[in-house]
Write a protein that holds these residues in place. Structure first.
Motif, PDB file in Angstrom:
ATOM      1  N   ILE A 114      10.276   5.580 -14.335  1.00 43.03           N
ATOM      2  CA  ILE A 114       8.883   5.470 -14.765  1.00 43.03           C
ATOM      3  C   ILE A 114       8.202   4.627 -13.697  1.00 43.03           C
ATOM      4  O   ILE A 114       8.452   3.414 -13.604  1.00 43.03           O
ATOM      5  N   LEU A 115       7.360   5.250 -12.883  1.00 45.31           N
ATOM      6  CA  LEU A 115       6.801   4.548 -11.730  1.00 45.31           C
ATOM      7  C   LEU A 115       5.310   4.292 -11.865  1.00 45.31           C
ATOM      8  O   LEU A 115       4.701   3.765 -10.943  1.00 45.31           O
ATOM      9  N   ASN A 116       4.723   4.688 -12.971  1.00 44.59           N
ATOM     10  CA  ASN A 116       3.296   4.412 -13.148  1.00 44.59           C
ATOM     11  C   ASN A 116       3.045   3.793 -14.516  1.00 44.59           C
ATOM     12  O   ASN A 116       3.183   4.463 -15.543  1.00 44.59           O
ATOM     13  N   GLY A 117       2.678   2.529 -14.493  1.00 47.52           N
ATOM     14  CA  GLY A 117       2.496   1.776 -15.735  1.00 47.52           C
ATOM     15  C   GLY A 117       1.306   2.267 -16.543  1.00 47.52           C
ATOM     16  O   GLY A 117       1.333   2.239 -17.781  1.00 47.52           O
ATOM     17  N   THR A 118       0.262   2.729 -15.849  1.00 49.00           N
ATOM     18  CA  THR A 118      -0.927   3.204 -16.563  1.00 49.00           C
ATOM     19  C   THR A 118      -0.570   4.414 -17.433  1.00 49.00           C
ATOM     20  O   THR A 118      -0.916   4.478 -18.612  1.00 49.00           O
ATOM     21  N   CYS A 119       0.139   5.383 -16.842  1.00 43.71           N
ATOM     22  CA  CYS A 119       0.535   6.572 -17.615  1.00 43.71           C
ATOM     23  C   CYS A 119       1.479   6.190 -18.736  1.00 43.71           C
ATOM     24  O   CYS A 119       1.377   6.713 -19.846  1.00 43.71           O
ATOM     25  N   HIS A 165       3.573   8.965  -4.664  1.00 38.28           N
ATOM     26  CA  HIS A 165       3.636   8.112  -3.465  1.00 38.28           C
ATOM     27  C   HIS A 165       4.882   7.231  -3.518  1.00 38.28           C
ATOM     28  O   HIS A 165       5.616   7.090  -2.534  1.00 38.28           O
ATOM     29  N   LYS A 166       5.108   6.650  -4.685  1.00 34.28           N
ATOM     30  CA  LYS A 166       6.262   5.745  -4.819  1.00 34.28           C
ATOM     31  C   LYS A 166       7.574   6.519  -4.722  1.00 34.28           C
ATOM     32  O   LYS A 166       8.537   6.072  -4.106  1.00 34.28           O
ATOM     33  N   LEU A 167       7.590   7.718  -5.338  1.00 31.28           N
ATOM     34  CA  LEU A 167       8.819   8.521  -5.287  1.00 31.28           C
ATOM     35  C   LEU A 167       9.142   8.952  -3.858  1.00 31.28           C
ATOM     36  O   LEU A 167      10.303   8.996  -3.468  1.00 31.28           O
ATOM     37  N   ARG A 222       7.834  -5.435 -14.439  1.00 29.72           N
ATOM     38  CA  ARG A 222       6.393  -5.180 -14.340  1.00 29.72           C
ATOM     39  C   ARG A 222       6.067  -4.525 -13.001  1.00 29.72           C
ATOM     40  O   ARG A 222       6.415  -5.062 -11.958  1.00 29.72           O
ATOM     41  N   GLY A 223       5.388  -3.401 -13.082  1.00 30.74           N
ATOM     42  CA  GLY A 223       5.141  -2.623 -11.872  1.00 30.74           C
ATOM     43  C   GLY A 223       3.815  -2.906 -11.207  1.00 30.74           C
ATOM     44  O   GLY A 223       3.483  -2.301 -10.197  1.00 30.74           O
ATOM     45  N   ALA A 224       3.028  -3.806 -11.766  1.00 24.02           N
ATOM     46  CA  ALA A 224       1.715  -4.094 -11.186  1.00 24.02           C
ATOM     47  C   ALA A 224       1.287  -5.477 -11.650  1.00 24.02           C
ATOM     48  O   ALA A 224       1.969  -6.129 -12.444  1.00 24.02           O
ATOM     49  N   GLY A 225       0.133  -5.908 -11.108  1.00 22.35           N
ATOM     50  CA  GLY A 225      -0.415  -7.185 -11.561  1.00 22.35           C
ATOM     51  C   GLY A 225      -0.257  -8.269 -10.512  1.00 22.35           C
ATOM     52  O   GLY A 225       0.519  -8.158  -9.563  1.00 22.35           O
ATOM     53  N   ASN A 257       0.824  -1.212   0.000  1.00 26.01           N
ATOM     54  CA  ASN A 257       0.000   0.000   0.000  1.00 26.01           C
ATOM     55  C   ASN A 257       0.864   1.271   0.000  1.00 26.01           C
ATOM     56  O   ASN A 257       1.248   1.784   1.041  1.00 26.01           O
ATOM     57  N   LYS A 258       1.153   1.786  -1.213  1.00 24.11           N
ATOM     58  CA  LYS A 258       2.060   2.946  -1.330  1.00 24.11           C
ATOM     59  C   LYS A 258       1.452   4.203  -0.735  1.00 24.11           C
ATOM     60  O   LYS A 258       2.153   5.019  -0.148  1.00 24.11           O
ATOM     61  N   ALA A 259       0.103   4.368  -0.899  1.00 27.22           N
ATOM     62  CA  ALA A 259      -0.540   5.572  -0.368  1.00 27.22           C
ATOM     63  C   ALA A 259      -0.409   5.585   1.159  1.00 27.22           C
ATOM     64  O   ALA A 259      -0.051   6.605   1.764  1.00 27.22           O
ATOM     65  N   PHE A 295      -5.705   8.858  -9.501  1.00 26.19           N
ATOM     66  CA  PHE A 295      -4.482   8.487  -8.793  1.00 26.19           C
ATOM     67  C   PHE A 295      -3.325   8.268  -9.758  1.00 26.19           C
ATOM     68  O   PHE A 295      -2.199   8.652  -9.501  1.00 26.19           O
ATOM     69  N   ASP A 296      -3.643   7.611 -10.878  1.00 25.22           N
ATOM     70  CA  ASP A 296      -2.604   7.325 -11.852  1.00 25.22           C
ATOM     71  C   ASP A 296      -2.283   8.548 -12.698  1.00 25.22           C
ATOM     72  O   ASP A 296      -1.154   9.008 -12.728  1.00 25.22           O
ATOM     73  N   ILE A 297      -3.306   9.090 -13.379  1.00 24.69           N
ATOM     74  CA  ILE A 297      -2.994  10.091 -14.411  1.00 24.69           C
ATOM     75  C   ILE A 297      -2.664  11.464 -13.845  1.00 24.69           C
ATOM     76  O   ILE A 297      -2.093  12.285 -14.554  1.00 24.69           O
ATOM     77  N   ILE A 349      -0.370  11.083  -8.734  1.00 19.82           N
ATOM     78  CA  ILE A 349      -0.407  10.851  -7.282  1.00 19.82           C
ATOM     79  C   ILE A 349       0.278   9.514  -6.939  1.00 19.82           C
ATOM     80  O   ILE A 349       1.119   9.440  -6.038  1.00 19.82           O
ATOM     81  N   ASP A 350      -0.069   8.476  -7.693  1.00 18.80           N
ATOM     82  CA  ASP A 350       0.516   7.150  -7.438  1.00 18.80           C
ATOM     83  C   ASP A 350       2.044   7.185  -7.614  1.00 18.80           C
ATOM     84  O   ASP A 350       2.782   6.663  -6.772  1.00 18.80           O
ATOM     85  N   ALA A 351       2.508   7.828  -8.680  1.00 17.63           N
ATOM     86  CA  ALA A 351       3.962   7.908  -8.900  1.00 17.63           C
ATOM     87  C   ALA A 351       4.625   8.714  -7.783  1.00 17.63           C
ATOM     88  O   ALA A 351       5.733   8.381  -7.335  1.00 17.63           O
TER      89      ALA A 351
HETATM   90  N1  HSE Z   1      -1.726   1.814 -10.816  1.00 15.09           N
HETATM   91  C1  HSE Z   1      -0.303   1.599 -10.772  1.00 15.09           C
HETATM   92  C2  HSE Z   1       0.272   1.697 -12.161  1.00 15.09           C
HETATM   93  C3  HSE Z   1       0.083   0.288 -10.182  1.00 15.09           C
HETATM   94  O1  HSE Z   1      -0.450   1.936 -13.117  1.00 15.09           O
HETATM   95  O2  HSE Z   1       1.484   1.566 -12.286  1.00 15.09           O
HETATM   96  C4  HSE Z   1      -0.105   0.255  -8.707  1.00 15.09           C
HETATM   97  O3  HSE Z   1       0.573   1.286  -8.096  1.00 15.09           O
END
Ligand code: HSE
Length: 437
Positions: free
Chosen positions: A158-163, A205-207, A300-303, A105-107, A196-198, A201-203
């Motif tokens: 690159i910390l967000n796979g969705t973006c 949190h990880k940074l 792979r950063g997720a899944g 849970n990164k958040a 969160f992704d776009i 915010i998610d990136a």
């Molecule tokens: N939603 C994130 C991503 C994976 O697209 O990389 C979980 O943090």
């Protein structure tokens, strides 16, 4: 002597299923490597009845989180619910009761980590966070252990796979952001609420987590400058392509002369760089250390399976440490919580660099002169100018690449340029990060 590591799990969604599957699939391999079995005892989930297609054997599945959080027959709680409420309280209680916790849970860690790490420390238990950053990519352990001898001056990637997937698709197919996002949502790559992704915010949190470990600072998500990818247009991507760049959502922390800069934002990177080569849903982290030089970690950063791999890595560390009688052998943030030191921030706006600027201007004599006069007043020197198309009535794109400038000067100049009669849309600027691996 510990006979087995007794594991309780909170959450049985995608990642939870992956962790259960791995533990049930590789019992001998794990026991052989850890020296004791890793035994999944109990899983708490909102849907205990749902068939996940796993042969769970003696694993108890319950709808009652207290059977995990308050249990006395467990050594460790694996938290895979996500979010802050009620997770924060559940993790707090599990630590309070003397159980180790492992979380993806990164958040939770980025925003409430300081309290949780302090509590874990006071209770003499571990709080494992490998799965919270970049899924299967083993970056937490690498920063804490493999690079432990280095003074680290930058961590980026690159910390967000969705973006990264959205930007890759926009370039490959020449499609606008909204269309690719809708497509990604339909395919289940992007969340129904994608903010969160776009929005970065998610990136961020990880940074925040990576920066704390790299620089020995307290977690400080609030000091990260964030900008997401909503405003990246297919026009900018096409121009970047033509000029030999890719647009990436780059998460970056740098330490220069005692000042930290932490940003998550779209930037242009040279097409031949390794950062540019990270495509689709993949994540990559680059670390520069004074002895190691630059090292890169990609995956792979997720899944389900990649994240399960990271969770189980923390379980293995815990099993080995408990078996060896080691307590807080490696602190979660690399240095003990009371050794973390806050560092002053350098504003990204003051860092020198080149910038891409795109304007929509009326095509008539003297327009360029007006614009370059404003740039000159702000001491901004131009490296290249591109103009395409001719139209006596409609605006045409005018694209410039600057020499070294600061963002502060660029922003001021663009405010003035926007006031010109001949300029038809707010100008856009994107930093060019030329010095990355
Ligand atoms: N939603 C994130 C991503 C994976 O697209 O990389 C979980 O943090």
């Amino acid at each position: 002597m510990l006979e087995a590591l007794r594991i309780g799990m909170l959450g049985f969604g995608t990642v939870g299923r992956g962790v259960a599957d791995l533990l049930l699939n590789h019992p001998d391999l794990l026991a052989n490597r850890a020296g004791i079995p890793l035994r999944l005892v109990r899983i708490a989930t909102r849907n205990p009845e749902r068939d996940r297609g796993l042969a769970l054997g003696s694993v108890e599945v319950t709808g009652n989180v207290h059977r995990v959080v308050d249990a006395t027959d467990l050594d460790v709680v694996v938290e895979l619910i996500g979010g802050i409420i009620p997770t924060r309280d559940l993790v707090h209680r599990a630590l309070e009761s003397g159980k180790h916790v492992i979380t993806a849970n990164k958040a939770l860690i980025a925003e409430y980590g300081p309290d949780l790490f302090a509590l874990a420390h006071s209770k003499g238990v571990q709080l494992g966070i490998e799965a919270a950053v970049a899924g299967a990519v083993p970056i937490i352990k690498t920063l804490r252990e493999s690079l432990a001898g280095n003074r680290i001056d930058s961590v980026y990637g690159i910390l967000n796979g969705t973006c990264n997937y959205i930007l890759t698709e926009m370039r490959a197919k020449g499609l606008p952001f909204a269309r690719v996002l809708a497509d990604a949502q339909a395919k289940g790559f992007a969340e129904a609420d994608p903010s969160f992704d776009i929005d970065g915010i998610d990136a961020a949190h990880k940074l925040a987590i990576l920066s704390a470990i790299a620089f020995g600072t307290p977690l400080d998500y609030g000091r990260i400058l964030k900008e997401g990818i909503r405003h990246v247009s297919e026009t900018d991507i096409a121009w970047a392509n033509e000029m030999g760049y890719r647009i990436k959502l780059l998460a970056m922390s740098r330490l220069r002369e005692g000042l930290m800069e932490m940003t998550v934002r779209p930037v242009m990177v040279p097409v031949g760089s390794m950062v540019a080569a990270v495509e689709g849903v993949f994540n990559a982290v680059f670390v520069h250390g004074d002895y190691a030089g630059t090292t890169m970690y990609h995956g792979r950063g997720a899944g389900e399976r990649p994240t399960a791999s990271a969770v189980v890595a923390d379980l293995m560390d815990l099993a080995r440490d408990l078996r060896a009688g080691a307590k807080e052998r490696v602190p979660s943030l690399s240095v003990p919580v009371h050794h973390l030191r806050t560092l002053p921030i350098q504003s990204a706006a003051q860092r020198q660099g080149s910038f891409y600027i795109r304007m929509a201007v009326v095509d008539r004599p003297g327009v360029l002169a007006e614009i370059t006069a404003i740039l000159a007043r702000h001491a901004i020197s131009i490296d290249a100018i591109h103009q395409k198309g001719r139209s006596p009535v409609e605006a045409v794109p005018l694209v410039m690449v600057t020499h070294e400038s600061t963002e502060e000067r660029i922003t001021q100049a663009l405010i003035e340029i926007e006031q010109l009669d001949s300029v038809r849309e707010p100008p856009r600027s994107i930093r060019i990060e030329a010095g990355l691996a």
